[in-house]
Scaffold this active site. Structure first.
Site, PDB file in Angstrom:
ATOM      1  CG  ASP A 222      -2.168   0.641   0.772  1.00 24.45           C
ATOM      2  OD1 ASP A 222      -2.220   1.967   0.758  1.00 24.45           O
ATOM      3  OD2 ASP A 222      -3.242   0.066   1.081  1.00 24.45           O
ATOM      4  CG  HIS A 245      -0.949   1.892  -3.414  1.00 28.69           C
ATOM      5  ND1 HIS A 245      -2.040   1.598  -2.900  1.00 28.69           N
ATOM      6  CD2 HIS A 245      -0.762   0.884  -4.055  1.00 28.69           C
ATOM      7  CE1 HIS A 245      -2.610   0.393  -3.367  1.00 28.69           C
ATOM      8  NE2 HIS A 245      -1.869  -0.073  -4.130  1.00 28.69           N
TER       9      HIS A 245
END
Ligand SMILES: *[C@@H]1O[C@H](CO)[C@@H](O)[C@H](O)[C@H]1NC(C)=O
Ligand SMILES: *[C@@H]1O[C@H](CO)[C@@H](O)[C@H](O)[C@H]1NC(C)=O
Ligand SMILES: *[C@@H]1O[C@H](CO)[C@@H](O)[C@H](O)[C@H]1NC(C)=O
Ligand SMILES: *[C@@H]1O[C@H](CO)[C@@H](O)[C@H](O)[C@H]1NC(C)=O
Length: 396
Positions: A222, A245
């Site tokens: 993430d 991310h």
């Protein structure tokens, strides 16, 4: 050859222990082994770690807690202040291992947490191994029945905190979270989890002031670093991100009443194969929050899907926000010396709120390409300026 290698190792360990004792001679020392910790992970060492902490915490001197090489099995560990000791240095050279059955930590939000402490340093070349993969697999197959998972290392309502060295491996949820803290320095950490692991943010900061993150490598599923409401004076430098991310301010506007994010510097970062590079993101929902005074400087993008992105219209599955607009005010955001490659045609995207356009956005010396060609930029509800060379041609 083999034997002399072993001897050599022994000598290093002895010298090393002497060095660490002499350099901390003014301190009261505690070794978790003296509290019964098991260094081969055969039995649970949770109580031994807590006893070592309680002993250090209730000593009026500066204290030193040592976790030697080895593997220590521990369940949920909550280290609580306030302590008598003005300074507690925890040196971890071993690996701290979570129970292999994620169900054991089911009712806990954090695996290892520090609350209301001040002057705590966690240093060393050791690691936290949260055993995340079996929980990730559960979430991938049947998300409803799996626990949320724990954050590996969380600091709450604490100040004067240092984390130096150390590796966080395979967290169940976030690797490191800093919440309600002041004066936090995170340096030289390594964060490692699979690129498709869910919710494994590298470092999450919120409601905190004066946080520095230096010289760290973050490979995860993430956000590399996620920045929540109430973050002020955050400095990030020399961090490499990817997979993951990227660095994200937000998601903001989760709540109607939210503190703003201000004075954030992100410098000398390298993004490799990440979903985003430098992102600001808010739900398309009303909120009292804001983002202002952000400097994104000297970044390299290698095949990043969205190198520069402001997305104020986040509304996944069109749930809880259709027809609404973001209340977050975004202003004074500078991008300087950003170069490299985008893996999608749109390298710069400013998709701001129709109610609160982004203002004082500036781009200087930006060179982002897509497949060796010119990339594109997208602007909606944004006002700003361009200085020096900016590729792709800016729509500001
Ligand atoms: C934090 O550290 C600074 C500098 O060492 C010191 O002046 C301050 O009192 C410390 N704050 C707390 C709450 O311990
Ligand atoms: C950066 O961190 C690594 C460990 O991840 C360490 O070996 C190196 O010395 C650090 N460099 C600086 C300049 O602090
Ligand atoms: C912004 O934050 C940095 C630390 O990240 C600090 O040195 C600087 O003084 C802050 N600037 C303002 C205007 O508060
Ligand atoms: C921009 O980047 C491309 C590809 O990396 C490079 O070929 C080009 O020379 C750069 N342009 C400038 C003005 O630096």
């Amino acid at each position: 050859m083999k034997l002399s290698g072993c001897n050599f190792h022994g000598v290093i360990v002895i010298v090393f222990v002497m060095l660490s004792i002499s350099s901390t001679s003014a301190m009261t020392n505690f070794n978790v082994l003296n509290f019964g910790a098991n260094p081969i992970g055969r039995t649970d060492s949770t109580d031994s770690f807590l006893k070592a902490w309680n002993a250090a915490c209730s000593t009026a001197d500066s204290t030193f807690i040592y976790v030697p090489k080895g593997r220590y099995l521990v369940g949920s560990l909550a280290f609580k202040g306030q302590c008598k000791s003005p300074q507690i240095i925890i040196r971890i050279d071993g690996t701290i291992v979570a129970p292999s059955d994620y169900g054991v930590l089911r009712k806990w939000e954090n695996w290892v947490s520090f609350e209301r402490v001040s002057g705590v340093s966690i240093i060393g070349q050791g690691a936290f191994d949260a055993k995340g993969p079996s929980l990730w697999a559960c979430k991938a197959s049947s998300s409803n029945s799996c626990p949320l998972g724990t954050t590996t290392l969380r600091f709450t309502n604490s100040n004067n905190i240092t984390i130096n060295g150390l590796t966080s491996l395979n967290s169940q949820m976030f690797h490191i979270a800093v919440n309600g803290c002041q004066n936090v320095q995170i340096q030289g950490v390594k964060i490692i989890a699979a690129g498709d692991s869910p919710n494994t943010d590298g470092i999450h900061v919120q409601l905190s002031t004066n946080v520095e993150i230096f010289n760290s490598s973050i490979k995860t599923g993430d956000d590399c670093i996620s920045i929540g409401p109430g973050t002020k004076n955050l400095w990030i430098e020399q961090v490499t991100c990817g997979p993951g991310h990227g660095i994200s301010i937000g998601s903001l506007a989760k709540d109607l009443e939210e503190e703003g994010v201000q004075n954030v510097t992100v410098k000398k970062t390298i993004f490799s194969g990440t979903q985003n590079g430098l992102r600001i993101k808010s739900w398309a929902r009303p909120s009292s929050g804001f983002v202002q005074g952000v400097r994104f400087i000297d970044s390299v993008m290698r095949n990043v899907q969205n190198p520069i992105v402001i997305d104020q219209n986040y509304c996944p599955h069109s749930e809880n926000c259709p027809g609404q607009v973001s209340g977050i005010k975004i202003k004074d955001i500078r991008y300087e010396n950003i170069r490299g490659t985008s893996s999608t045609p749109i390298a710069i995207k400013f998709d701001c709120s129709p109610k609160n356009p982004c203002t004082e956005i500036s781009l200087r010396n930006v060179n982002l390409t897509y497949l060796d060609k010119d990339a594109q930029s997208f602007c909606c509800n944004v006002v700003g300026k361009v200085f020096d060379l900016v590729r792709p041609n800016s729509c500001l």
